[in-house]
Design a protein around this motif. Structure first.
Motif, PDB file in Angstrom:
ATOM      1  N   GLN A 105       0.835  -1.205   0.000  1.00  0.00           N
ATOM      2  CA  GLN A 105       0.000   0.000   0.000  1.00  0.00           C
ATOM      3  C   GLN A 105       0.867   1.252   0.000  1.00  0.00           C
ATOM      4  O   GLN A 105       0.630   2.204  -0.737  1.00  0.00           O
ATOM      5  CB  GLN A 105      -0.919   0.003   1.220  1.00  0.00           C
ATOM      6  N   LYS A 106       1.893   1.238   0.825  1.00  0.00           N
ATOM      7  CA  LYS A 106       2.774   2.396   0.936  1.00  0.00           C
ATOM      8  C   LYS A 106       3.507   2.627  -0.379  1.00  0.00           C
ATOM      9  O   LYS A 106       3.674   3.767  -0.827  1.00  0.00           O
ATOM     10  CB  LYS A 106       3.782   2.145   2.065  1.00  0.00           C
ATOM     11  N   ALA A 107       3.939   1.528  -1.016  1.00  0.00           N
ATOM     12  CA  ALA A 107       4.746   1.648  -2.232  1.00  0.00           C
ATOM     13  C   ALA A 107       3.985   2.328  -3.365  1.00  0.00           C
ATOM     14  O   ALA A 107       4.576   3.003  -4.198  1.00  0.00           O
ATOM     15  CB  ALA A 107       5.234   0.270  -2.674  1.00  0.00           C
ATOM     16  N   VAL A 108       2.653   2.140  -3.416  1.00  0.00           N
ATOM     17  CA  VAL A 108       1.881   2.783  -4.495  1.00  0.00           C
ATOM     18  C   VAL A 108       1.213   4.057  -3.985  1.00  0.00           C
ATOM     19  O   VAL A 108       0.382   4.648  -4.675  1.00  0.00           O
ATOM     20  CB  VAL A 108       0.812   1.836  -5.094  1.00  0.00           C
ATOM     21  N   GLY A 109       1.562   4.471  -2.772  1.00  0.00           N
ATOM     22  CA  GLY A 109       1.030   5.717  -2.235  1.00  0.00           C
ATOM     23  C   GLY A 109      -0.457   5.684  -1.958  1.00  0.00           C
ATOM     24  O   GLY A 109      -1.146   6.698  -2.087  1.00  0.00           O
ATOM     25  N   ALA A 110      -0.963   4.513  -1.545  1.00  0.00           N
ATOM     26  CA  ALA A 110      -2.394   4.415  -1.228  1.00  0.00           C
ATOM     27  C   ALA A 110      -2.588   4.655   0.263  1.00  0.00           C
ATOM     28  O   ALA A 110      -1.907   4.046   1.086  1.00  0.00           O
ATOM     29  CB  ALA A 110      -2.924   3.035  -1.606  1.00  0.00           C
ATOM     30  N   GLU A 111      -3.510   5.554   0.604  1.00  0.00           N
ATOM     31  CA  GLU A 111      -3.733   5.832   2.011  1.00  0.00           C
ATOM     32  C   GLU A 111      -4.590   4.750   2.648  1.00  0.00           C
ATOM     33  O   GLU A 111      -5.536   4.248   2.035  1.00  0.00           O
ATOM     34  CB  GLU A 111      -4.403   7.197   2.176  1.00  0.00           C
ATOM     35  N   VAL A 112      -4.243   4.412   3.903  1.00  0.00           N
ATOM     36  CA  VAL A 112      -4.936   3.335   4.608  1.00  0.00           C
ATOM     37  C   VAL A 112      -6.441   3.600   4.638  1.00  0.00           C
ATOM     38  O   VAL A 112      -6.872   4.725   4.879  1.00  0.00           O
ATOM     39  CB  VAL A 112      -4.403   3.211   6.055  1.00  0.00           C
ATOM     40  N   GLY A 113      -7.209   2.552   4.361  1.00  0.00           N
ATOM     41  CA  GLY A 113      -8.665   2.685   4.422  1.00  0.00           C
ATOM     42  C   GLY A 113      -9.297   3.026   3.086  1.00  0.00           C
ATOM     43  O   GLY A 113     -10.512   2.933   2.942  1.00  0.00           O
ATOM     44  N   THR A 114      -8.499   3.393   2.076  1.00  0.00           N
ATOM     45  CA  THR A 114      -9.082   3.704   0.770  1.00  0.00           C
ATOM     46  C   THR A 114      -9.269   2.430  -0.054  1.00  0.00           C
ATOM     47  O   THR A 114      -8.753   1.371   0.297  1.00  0.00           O
ATOM     48  CB  THR A 114      -8.174   4.655  -0.028  1.00  0.00           C
ATOM     49  N   ARG A 115     -10.009   2.550  -1.143  1.00  0.00           N
ATOM     50  CA  ARG A 115     -10.256   1.388  -2.008  1.00  0.00           C
ATOM     51  C   ARG A 115      -8.974   0.967  -2.699  1.00  0.00           C
ATOM     52  O   ARG A 115      -8.711  -0.203  -2.905  1.00  0.00           O
ATOM     53  CB  ARG A 115     -11.324   1.733  -3.037  1.00  0.00           C
ATOM     54  N   LYS A 116      -8.178   1.985  -3.070  1.00  0.00           N
ATOM     55  CA  LYS A 116      -6.899   1.679  -3.718  1.00  0.00           C
ATOM     56  C   LYS A 116      -6.027   0.851  -2.777  1.00  0.00           C
ATOM     57  O   LYS A 116      -5.378  -0.109  -3.188  1.00  0.00           O
ATOM     58  CB  LYS A 116      -6.197   2.986  -4.096  1.00  0.00           C
ATOM     59  N   ALA A 117      -6.051   1.221  -1.479  1.00  0.00           N
ATOM     60  CA  ALA A 117      -5.251   0.495  -0.500  1.00  0.00           C
ATOM     61  C   ALA A 117      -5.711  -0.959  -0.397  1.00  0.00           C
ATOM     62  O   ALA A 117      -4.898  -1.871  -0.275  1.00  0.00           O
ATOM     63  CB  ALA A 117      -5.335   1.175   0.864  1.00  0.00           C
ATOM     64  N   GLU A 118      -7.019  -1.164  -0.471  1.00  0.00           N
ATOM     65  CA  GLU A 118      -7.551  -2.525  -0.346  1.00  0.00           C
ATOM     66  C   GLU A 118      -7.047  -3.408  -1.497  1.00  0.00           C
ATOM     67  O   GLU A 118      -6.618  -4.540  -1.278  1.00  0.00           O
ATOM     68  CB  GLU A 118      -9.082  -2.476  -0.331  1.00  0.00           C
ATOM     69  N   VAL A 119      -7.089  -2.869  -2.708  1.00  0.00           N
ATOM     70  CA  VAL A 119      -6.638  -3.648  -3.863  1.00  0.00           C
ATOM     71  C   VAL A 119      -5.125  -3.826  -3.839  1.00  0.00           C
ATOM     72  O   VAL A 119      -4.606  -4.928  -4.061  1.00  0.00           O
ATOM     73  CB  VAL A 119      -7.097  -2.986  -5.185  1.00  0.00           C
ATOM     74  N   ALA A 120      -4.393  -2.753  -3.518  1.00  0.00           N
ATOM     75  CA  ALA A 120      -2.926  -2.855  -3.447  1.00  0.00           C
ATOM     76  C   ALA A 120      -2.519  -3.863  -2.381  1.00  0.00           C
ATOM     77  O   ALA A 120      -1.608  -4.673  -2.589  1.00  0.00           O
ATOM     78  CB  ALA A 120      -2.316  -1.492  -3.141  1.00  0.00           C
ATOM     79  N   GLY A 121      -3.218  -3.847  -1.228  1.00  0.00           N
ATOM     80  CA  GLY A 121      -2.935  -4.802  -0.164  1.00  0.00           C
ATOM     81  C   GLY A 121      -3.171  -6.231  -0.622  1.00  0.00           C
ATOM     82  O   GLY A 121      -2.415  -7.148  -0.274  1.00  0.00           O
TER      83      GLY A 121
ATOM     84  N   ASP B 122       1.631   0.603 -11.013  1.00  0.00           N
ATOM     85  CA  ASP B 122       1.274   0.428  -9.600  1.00  0.00           C
ATOM     86  C   ASP B 122       1.122  -1.048  -9.261  1.00  0.00           C
ATOM     87  O   ASP B 122       1.564  -1.511  -8.203  1.00  0.00           O
ATOM     88  CB  ASP B 122      -0.046   1.139  -9.289  1.00  0.00           C
ATOM     89  N   GLU B 123       0.470  -1.792 -10.164  1.00  0.00           N
ATOM     90  CA  GLU B 123       0.266  -3.226  -9.917  1.00  0.00           C
ATOM     91  C   GLU B 123       1.599  -3.934  -9.738  1.00  0.00           C
ATOM     92  O   GLU B 123       1.779  -4.720  -8.803  1.00  0.00           O
ATOM     93  CB  GLU B 123      -0.464  -3.869 -11.104  1.00  0.00           C
ATOM     94  N   ARG B 124       2.517  -3.614 -10.672  1.00  0.00           N
ATOM     95  CA  ARG B 124       3.827  -4.272 -10.594  1.00  0.00           C
ATOM     96  C   ARG B 124       4.543  -3.907  -9.307  1.00  0.00           C
ATOM     97  O   ARG B 124       5.119  -4.759  -8.636  1.00  0.00           O
ATOM     98  CB  ARG B 124       4.690  -3.878 -11.802  1.00  0.00           C
ATOM     99  N   ILE B 125       4.466  -2.605  -8.938  1.00  0.00           N
ATOM    100  CA  ILE B 125       5.140  -2.148  -7.708  1.00  0.00           C
ATOM    101  C   ILE B 125       4.545  -2.856  -6.487  1.00  0.00           C
ATOM    102  O   ILE B 125       5.266  -3.352  -5.621  1.00  0.00           O
ATOM    103  CB  ILE B 125       5.020  -0.616  -7.551  1.00  0.00           C
ATOM    104  N   ALA B 126       3.203  -2.921  -6.426  1.00  0.00           N
ATOM    105  CA  ALA B 126       2.544  -3.551  -5.272  1.00  0.00           C
ATOM    106  C   ALA B 126       2.955  -5.016  -5.160  1.00  0.00           C
ATOM    107  O   ALA B 126       3.261  -5.507  -4.063  1.00  0.00           O
ATOM    108  CB  ALA B 126       1.035  -3.422  -5.386  1.00  0.00           C
TER     109      ALA B 126
END
Lengths: 240, 235
Positions: free
Chosen positions: A117-133, B48-52
């Motif tokens: 999540q941190k690597a793609v700059g997604a803030e905790v609790g957001t939808r982006k964070a959920e997918v990145a996680g 982003d996908e690759r980085i994650a």
């Protein structure tokens, strides 16, 4: 930089509804595949014990299995419920299905999710964070599985190569692993660790039926720790 | 325990182990695909996908290697395929060794003991697999409701819950280690040295704020406890 916040805002307004429905699709897929894989694994977990009992014809009797399971559940049973409840908010829906199938939640899945999540700059609790996680945990599960597999295959070989002098070390696996785990739980409050050992020694040397000894230790330690915590709170209150 | 280890290392157990590991790998791949499908909707680019994925992979290496020592030790008491099945899915090396010992005790014997018939192995296997299923069933049935349950437990004093959990684990492992320590003076030394090393490692990790020490502390403390105990048998 100054243009960025504005841009993000308009994007959010325009796409909120569609992102919501996209996340619903994501969650539905996660529920479907998460449940499917878990139930298949649950059925598969019955195969090895059934095989030993009824194909190898070594059934120990349901009473003994019950004693074993109750003894284990006396300290692990609470984790079955408490761990999913505790980790679910951080892991998310997909992350929960992944983490509880592969294991190693606190030491492997959570850090991998958080760092992805941190690597793609997604803030905790957001939808982006959920997918990145989810990406992070799925990769962690794969890495972990491959490394375990290699360790098991390599370990079998290493063990066959060990000289006899070193083999004696493995006579002490059990006290060493149990002691290390006790230390892990006791390091913040060592007096509770000492308390647990004292209770265990009393139970071991008193005429408690062997099968319920571990459950007795768990019950007594919980009672004693809760009592001591209460005393601590009381003395803290009187100080104030 | 010789015959039983041969049974535990026989082909059928390897087949079960590879099926179970296969399910874990299948699930991870399926979830990568689900996440990939939804990534554009939440504003993740392909980069982003690759980085994650790469970050998850790199972060996982340390913790995964850290359990290697514990895995190799478990092979000596449970055989390779059973260790693979139990460590490959939910349930840690620590909880599984506890489960195995509780199962052996239920049969009235000890892990690694000379008197260890196949029926004892059966009791151990039942205890570990049914015990590990608890998490799987709760997650399979209740993940849809988990959000609500969490709020309820938080309302009912979360501090008591964490004290109860801590005390339950202390009680169980306090018993398991004590039961081992009364076998011989060397076993006592193994237990005490392992407890002491672990507490030492955890305090150092906290003081210096080094996370990887915590990951390796179980393996290191075990090896120190085992080695010191083994050395004391030589005098």
């Amino acid at each position: 930089m100054s243009a960025n916040p504005e841009k993000v805002e308009t994007e959010n307004v325009n796409t909120n509804a569609s992102v919501d429905s996209a996340m619903d699709v994501f969650h539905n897929r996660a529920h479907f595949w998460g449940r499917t894989t878990l139930w298949v694994l649950i059925v598969m977990c019955l195969v090895p014990p059934l095989y030993v009992s009824f194909v190898l014809d070594a059934h120990p009797g349901w009473d003994l299995i019950g004693v074993g399971l109750i003894g284990y559940a006396s300290f692990i049973g609470i984790m079955w419920v408490l761990e999913p409840v505790t980790y679910y908010p951080t892991l998310g829906i997909a992350g929960t299905y992944l983490a509880f199938l592969t294991g190693n939640i606190a030491n492997l899945c959570l850090p991998s999710s958080a760092s992805a999540q941190k690597a793609v700059g997604a803030e905790v609790g957001t939808r982006k964070a959920e997918v990145a996680g989810t990406f992070g945990i799925a990769m962690a599960s794969l890495v972990n599985t491959v490394i375990i597999l290699l360790t098991i295959l390599g370990g079998t070989y290493i063990l066959s190569m060990l000289p006899a002098a070193v083999e004696g070390v493995f006579d002490f696996i059990l006290p060493a692993i149990f002691g290390a785990v006790l230390g892990q739980f006791a390091y913040k409050t060592p007096q509770y660790g000492v308390l647990a050992i004292v209770i265990a020694m009393v139970v071991l040397f008193s005429p408690v039926f062997e099968a319920i000894q571990i459950a007795a230790c768990v019950a007594l330690t919980i009672t004693a720790v809760l009592f001591m915590e209460k005393q601590k709170n009381k003395s803290a209150e009187t100080k104030n | 325990m010789g015959d039983v280890i041969e049974v535990a290392n026989s082909a059928p157990f390897w087949i079960f182990a590879f099926i179970i590991i296969g399910i874990v790998i299948f699930q991870a791949i399926i979830f990568l695909r689900i996440a990939k499908k939804s990534a554009p909707d939440v504003g993740m680019t392909q980069r982003d996908e690759r980085i994650a994925m790469r970050t998850g992979l790199i972060t996982a290496i340390g913790p995964s290697v850290a359990v290697a020592i514990v895995i190799i030790s478990l092979i000596t008491i449970l055989g390779s395929p059973i260790t693979l099945m139990r460590i490959g899915i939910i349930g840690s090396a620590a909880t599984e060794s506890g489960a195995a010992q509780v199962g052996a005790n239920a049969f009235g014997t000890e892990l690694g003991g000379d008197d260890f018939p196949i029926e004892a192995l059966a009791t151990v296997v039942w205890t570990m697999f049914l015990g590990g299923m608890g998490w799987l069933i709760v997650v399979a049935l209740f993940t849809k409701q988990l959000g609500k349950t969490q709020k309820k437990i938080e309302k009912n004093n979360p501090k008591i819950m964490s004290s109860v959990t801590l005390a339950a684990m202390l009680g169980a492992f306090g018993f398991l280690v004590s039961d081992e320590m009364i076998i011989s003076i060397n076993h006592t030394i193994a237990g005490i040295v392992a407890v002491g090393s672990m507490i030492g490692f955890m305090i150092i990790a906290d003081k210096l704020d080094i996370a990887w020490i915590k990951e390796w502390s179980l393996g290191f403390s075990m090896v120190i406890g085992m080695t010191v105990a083994h050395l004391t048998t030589m005098f």
